[in-house]
Design a protein around this motif. Structure first.
Motif, PDB file in Angstrom:
ATOM      1  N   PHE A  30       4.264   1.674  10.054  1.00  0.00           N
ATOM      2  CA  PHE A  30       3.874   0.644   9.090  1.00  0.00           C
ATOM      3  C   PHE A  30       2.432   0.802   8.623  1.00  0.00           C
ATOM      4  O   PHE A  30       2.115   0.494   7.467  1.00  0.00           O
ATOM      5  CB  PHE A  30       4.126  -0.741   9.669  1.00  0.00           C
ATOM      6  CG  PHE A  30       5.582  -1.105   9.723  1.00  0.00           C
ATOM      7  CD1 PHE A  30       6.284  -1.375   8.558  1.00  0.00           C
ATOM      8  CD2 PHE A  30       6.270  -1.141  10.929  1.00  0.00           C
ATOM      9  CE1 PHE A  30       7.641  -1.689   8.590  1.00  0.00           C
ATOM     10  CE2 PHE A  30       7.618  -1.454  10.966  1.00  0.00           C
ATOM     11  CZ  PHE A  30       8.299  -1.732   9.795  1.00  0.00           C
ATOM     12  N   ALA A  31       1.556   1.299   9.501  1.00  0.00           N
ATOM     13  CA  ALA A  31       0.168   1.519   9.086  1.00  0.00           C
ATOM     14  C   ALA A  31       0.092   2.589   7.989  1.00  0.00           C
ATOM     15  O   ALA A  31      -0.643   2.431   7.002  1.00  0.00           O
ATOM     16  CB  ALA A  31      -0.680   1.937  10.286  1.00  0.00           C
ATOM     17  N   GLY A  32       0.866   3.665   8.159  1.00  0.00           N
ATOM     18  CA  GLY A  32       0.886   4.713   7.141  1.00  0.00           C
ATOM     19  C   GLY A  32       1.403   4.195   5.809  1.00  0.00           C
ATOM     20  O   GLY A  32       0.872   4.535   4.737  1.00  0.00           O
ATOM     21  N   GLN A  33       2.429   3.359   5.862  1.00  0.00           N
ATOM     22  CA  GLN A  33       2.983   2.793   4.630  1.00  0.00           C
ATOM     23  C   GLN A  33       1.979   1.865   3.947  1.00  0.00           C
ATOM     24  O   GLN A  33       1.786   1.916   2.726  1.00  0.00           O
ATOM     25  CB  GLN A  33       4.275   2.036   4.933  1.00  0.00           C
ATOM     26  CG  GLN A  33       5.407   2.942   5.400  1.00  0.00           C
ATOM     27  CD  GLN A  33       6.772   2.292   5.249  1.00  0.00           C
ATOM     28  OE1 GLN A  33       6.985   1.482   4.370  1.00  0.00           O
ATOM     29  NE2 GLN A  33       7.704   2.665   6.100  1.00  0.00           N
ATOM     30  N   ILE A  34       1.330   1.020   4.735  1.00  0.00           N
ATOM     31  CA  ILE A  34       0.362   0.078   4.169  1.00  0.00           C
ATOM     32  C   ILE A  34      -0.796   0.824   3.511  1.00  0.00           C
ATOM     33  O   ILE A  34      -1.255   0.452   2.419  1.00  0.00           O
ATOM     34  CB  ILE A  34      -0.146  -0.874   5.263  1.00  0.00           C
ATOM     35  CG1 ILE A  34       0.983  -1.823   5.692  1.00  0.00           C
ATOM     36  CG2 ILE A  34      -1.357  -1.674   4.770  1.00  0.00           C
ATOM     37  CD1 ILE A  34       0.671  -2.623   6.929  1.00  0.00           C
ATOM     38  N   LEU A  35      -1.288   1.876   4.164  1.00  0.00           N
ATOM     39  CA  LEU A  35      -2.412   2.636   3.618  1.00  0.00           C
ATOM     40  C   LEU A  35      -2.100   3.228   2.249  1.00  0.00           C
ATOM     41  O   LEU A  35      -3.001   3.400   1.421  1.00  0.00           O
ATOM     42  CB  LEU A  35      -2.794   3.768   4.586  1.00  0.00           C
ATOM     43  CG  LEU A  35      -3.525   3.337   5.862  1.00  0.00           C
ATOM     44  CD1 LEU A  35      -3.673   4.524   6.804  1.00  0.00           C
ATOM     45  CD2 LEU A  35      -4.889   2.751   5.515  1.00  0.00           C
ATOM     46  N   ALA A  36      -0.838   3.535   1.998  1.00  0.00           N
ATOM     47  CA  ALA A  36      -0.457   4.147   0.719  1.00  0.00           C
ATOM     48  C   ALA A  36       0.057   3.133  -0.292  1.00  0.00           C
ATOM     49  O   ALA A  36      -0.177   3.281  -1.497  1.00  0.00           O
ATOM     50  CB  ALA A  36       0.603   5.222   0.956  1.00  0.00           C
ATOM     51  N   ILE A  37       0.735   2.091   0.185  1.00  0.00           N
ATOM     52  CA  ILE A  37       1.354   1.131  -0.733  1.00  0.00           C
ATOM     53  C   ILE A  37       0.329   0.149  -1.307  1.00  0.00           C
ATOM     54  O   ILE A  37       0.310  -0.112  -2.511  1.00  0.00           O
ATOM     55  CB  ILE A  37       2.482   0.347  -0.031  1.00  0.00           C
ATOM     56  CG1 ILE A  37       3.680   1.265   0.232  1.00  0.00           C
ATOM     57  CG2 ILE A  37       2.934  -0.831  -0.889  1.00  0.00           C
ATOM     58  CD1 ILE A  37       4.791   0.603   1.023  1.00  0.00           C
ATOM     59  N   VAL A  38      -0.524  -0.399  -0.443  1.00  0.00           N
ATOM     60  CA  VAL A  38      -1.457  -1.438  -0.884  1.00  0.00           C
ATOM     61  C   VAL A  38      -2.356  -0.974  -2.035  1.00  0.00           C
ATOM     62  O   VAL A  38      -2.470  -1.666  -3.060  1.00  0.00           O
ATOM     63  CB  VAL A  38      -2.289  -1.970   0.295  1.00  0.00           C
ATOM     64  CG1 VAL A  38      -3.394  -2.893  -0.199  1.00  0.00           C
ATOM     65  CG2 VAL A  38      -1.394  -2.710   1.289  1.00  0.00           C
ATOM     66  N   PRO A  39      -2.994   0.195  -1.930  1.00  0.00           N
ATOM     67  CA  PRO A  39      -3.830   0.637  -3.062  1.00  0.00           C
ATOM     68  C   PRO A  39      -3.035   0.814  -4.355  1.00  0.00           C
ATOM     69  O   PRO A  39      -3.541   0.495  -5.439  1.00  0.00           O
ATOM     70  CB  PRO A  39      -4.393   1.980  -2.580  1.00  0.00           C
ATOM     71  CG  PRO A  39      -4.326   1.928  -1.105  1.00  0.00           C
ATOM     72  CD  PRO A  39      -3.096   1.129  -0.802  1.00  0.00           C
ATOM     73  N   ALA A  40      -1.787   1.306  -4.241  1.00  0.00           N
ATOM     74  CA  ALA A  40      -0.965   1.521  -5.435  1.00  0.00           C
ATOM     75  C   ALA A  40      -0.607   0.205  -6.110  1.00  0.00           C
ATOM     76  O   ALA A  40      -0.623   0.100  -7.340  1.00  0.00           O
ATOM     77  CB  ALA A  40       0.304   2.278  -5.061  1.00  0.00           C
ATOM     78  N   ILE A  41      -0.322  -0.824  -5.313  1.00  0.00           N
ATOM     79  CA  ILE A  41       0.033  -2.128  -5.877  1.00  0.00           C
ATOM     80  C   ILE A  41      -1.208  -2.844  -6.409  1.00  0.00           C
ATOM     81  O   ILE A  41      -1.202  -3.402  -7.511  1.00  0.00           O
ATOM     82  CB  ILE A  41       0.752  -2.989  -4.820  1.00  0.00           C
ATOM     83  CG1 ILE A  41       2.123  -2.378  -4.483  1.00  0.00           C
ATOM     84  CG2 ILE A  41       0.927  -4.421  -5.311  1.00  0.00           C
ATOM     85  CD1 ILE A  41       2.864  -3.086  -3.371  1.00  0.00           C
ATOM     86  N   GLU A  42      -2.287  -2.830  -5.616  1.00  0.00           N
ATOM     87  CA  GLU A  42      -3.507  -3.533  -6.012  1.00  0.00           C
ATOM     88  C   GLU A  42      -4.133  -2.936  -7.269  1.00  0.00           C
ATOM     89  O   GLU A  42      -4.757  -3.645  -8.063  1.00  0.00           O
ATOM     90  CB  GLU A  42      -4.519  -3.521  -4.863  1.00  0.00           C
ATOM     91  CG  GLU A  42      -4.108  -4.358  -3.664  1.00  0.00           C
ATOM     92  CD  GLU A  42      -3.946  -5.824  -4.007  1.00  0.00           C
ATOM     93  OE1 GLU A  42      -4.774  -6.346  -4.782  1.00  0.00           O
ATOM     94  OE2 GLU A  42      -2.981  -6.457  -3.516  1.00  0.00           O
ATOM     95  N   SER A  43      -3.978  -1.638  -7.452  1.00  0.00           N
ATOM     96  CA  SER A  43      -4.543  -0.984  -8.641  1.00  0.00           C
ATOM     97  C   SER A  43      -3.667  -1.175  -9.875  1.00  0.00           C
ATOM     98  O   SER A  43      -4.075  -0.825 -10.988  1.00  0.00           O
ATOM     99  CB  SER A  43      -4.727   0.515  -8.375  1.00  0.00           C
ATOM    100  OG  SER A  43      -3.462   1.151  -8.215  1.00  0.00           O
ATOM    101  N   GLY A  44      -2.469  -1.718  -9.672  1.00  0.00           N
ATOM    102  CA  GLY A  44      -1.552  -1.914 -10.781  1.00  0.00           C
ATOM    103  C   GLY A  44      -0.745  -0.678 -11.129  1.00  0.00           C
ATOM    104  O   GLY A  44       0.010  -0.682 -12.108  1.00  0.00           O
ATOM    105  N   MET A  45      -0.869   0.369 -10.320  1.00  0.00           N
ATOM    106  CA  MET A  45      -0.130   1.594 -10.589  1.00  0.00           C
ATOM    107  C   MET A  45       1.380   1.376 -10.426  1.00  0.00           C
ATOM    108  O   MET A  45       2.188   1.926 -11.168  1.00  0.00           O
ATOM    109  CB  MET A  45      -0.594   2.723  -9.649  1.00  0.00           C
ATOM    110  CG  MET A  45       0.046   4.062  -9.931  1.00  0.00           C
ATOM    111  SD  MET A  45      -0.609   5.373  -8.873  1.00  0.00           S
ATOM    112  CE  MET A  45       0.186   5.013  -7.313  1.00  0.00           C
ATOM    113  N   ILE A  46       1.738   0.536  -9.441  1.00  0.00           N
ATOM    114  CA  ILE A  46       3.138   0.232  -9.173  1.00  0.00           C
ATOM    115  C   ILE A  46       3.291  -1.267  -9.001  1.00  0.00           C
ATOM    116  O   ILE A  46       2.515  -1.900  -8.267  1.00  0.00           O
ATOM    117  CB  ILE A  46       3.637   0.961  -7.903  1.00  0.00           C
ATOM    118  CG1 ILE A  46       3.611   2.478  -8.095  1.00  0.00           C
ATOM    119  CG2 ILE A  46       5.046   0.501  -7.540  1.00  0.00           C
ATOM    120  CD1 ILE A  46       4.006   3.255  -6.861  1.00  0.00           C
ATOM    121  N   ALA A  47       4.291  -1.845  -9.662  1.00  0.00           N
ATOM    122  CA  ALA A  47       4.589  -3.263  -9.484  1.00  0.00           C
ATOM    123  C   ALA A  47       5.329  -3.458  -8.168  1.00  0.00           C
ATOM    124  O   ALA A  47       6.215  -2.666  -7.814  1.00  0.00           O
ATOM    125  CB  ALA A  47       5.435  -3.774 -10.641  1.00  0.00           C
TER     126      ALA A  47
END
Length: 304
Positions: A30-47
């Protein structure tokens, strides 16, 4: 009795405490997923609500799962002081053959599950196939994506966890523990659908058999390459060959061979319902047969 499965299992400065292995696996996953998912969502790259839609799912399958593998690799290298061979990633001339063999068997077993469900009336053809409309580019990208995603899961469960538990408590402890954790991590606790004891029993039994089969394959090959390829072919073929969901993930693409649709008049234990073929009793039987056949090839190792 402790058992060494892969080369380098017993090398290194320290062992990971066996009791901590399942907890660390969940944390790393889950840590690996969070490290990659959160920046993508917060930057607006992925909804956030479109992460499982194409092409966003490619980011999930490659970058997100790749981040998980990086964290595991760092733990193995710098805490345990071991090489990648100790988690089944052996560099050997036979690796290509193991990958190819595993991929082929995965395609055959996935196809057997779908054909079995279709033969009992669970699926029908949604529309006549037009090969000019096939989503060839997405299908190719998804093949790569599922190879990364499936390989990471296999390296974690059938590579790291299987070997670390087995080297302390024996093969059956390693097999059953990784199968149990793998099953628990794939149960949907969201409660979006009404609970069905039959559907739940089929899913958990299927997932346990899925894990045991892949453990047998890793033990047989003394590496995770075949298991990685088998898992990738299994996930990829349901969506891209038949237009069916994989673990509940459904993509709007035109499949390679035939576009099947579930017969909603049939029971879920046959069709698998919205989750796809993996929730079908037919798939459970296919995996049970696979386990029985592979058990014969590793029986001496398991009983040694």
């Amino acid at each position: 009795m402790s058992v060494s499965i892969f080369p380098g299992d017993r090398e290194g400065r320290r062992r990971t405490w066996v009791w901590a292995v399942p907890f660390l696996l969940v944390i790393i996953f889950f840590a690996g997923q969070i490290l990659a998912i959160v920046p993508a969502i917060e930057s607006g790259m992925i909804a956030e609500d479109e992460i499982e839609a194409y092409p966003n799912i490619l980011y999930m399958l490659t970058v997100v799962f790749g981040s998980v593998l990086v964290l595991l690799g760092l733990w193995v290298r710098f805490f345990e002081g071991r090489g990648l061979a100790s988690i089944g990633m052996t560099l050997e001339p036979q690796a290509k053959n193991k990958l190819g063999w595993g991929y082929g068997v995965g395609l055959v077993m996935a196809t057997a599950s779908v054909v079995g469900i279709w033969a009992f009336g669970g699926y029908g053809v949604e529309r006549p196939q037009d090969f000019a409309l096939v989503s060839y580019v997405p299908i190719c990208f998804l093949a790569l994506g599922f190879l990364v995603q499936s390989s990471v899961e296999e390296i974690m469960f059938r590579g790291w966890m299987l070997s670390r538990v087995s080297e302390r408590f024996g093969l059956w402890a390693g097999i059953l523990s990784n199968a149990t954790l793998f099953t628990l991590m794939h149960v949907d606790f969201s409660g979006d659908e009404a609970f069905s004891l039959i559907d739940f029993s089929i899913f958990t039994s299927m997932t346990m058999l899925f894990s045991i089969f892949l453990s047998f394959l890793a033990i047989r090959q003394k590496s995770v390459w075949g298991a990685c390829a088998w898992h990738a072919a299994w996930n990829w073929s349901f969506i891209t060959w038949f237009g069916l969901p994989t673990t509940g993930i459904a993509l709007d693409i035109t499949p390679l061979w035939v576009d099947l649709v579930m017969d909603e008049s049939q029971v879920n234990w046959l069709t698998g319902g919205a989750a796809g073929p993996e929730n079908s009793a037919i798939t459970m039987v296919v995996l049970l047969i696979g386990c029985a056949l592979f058990y014969r090839s590793v029986r001496k190792t398991l009983t040694a």
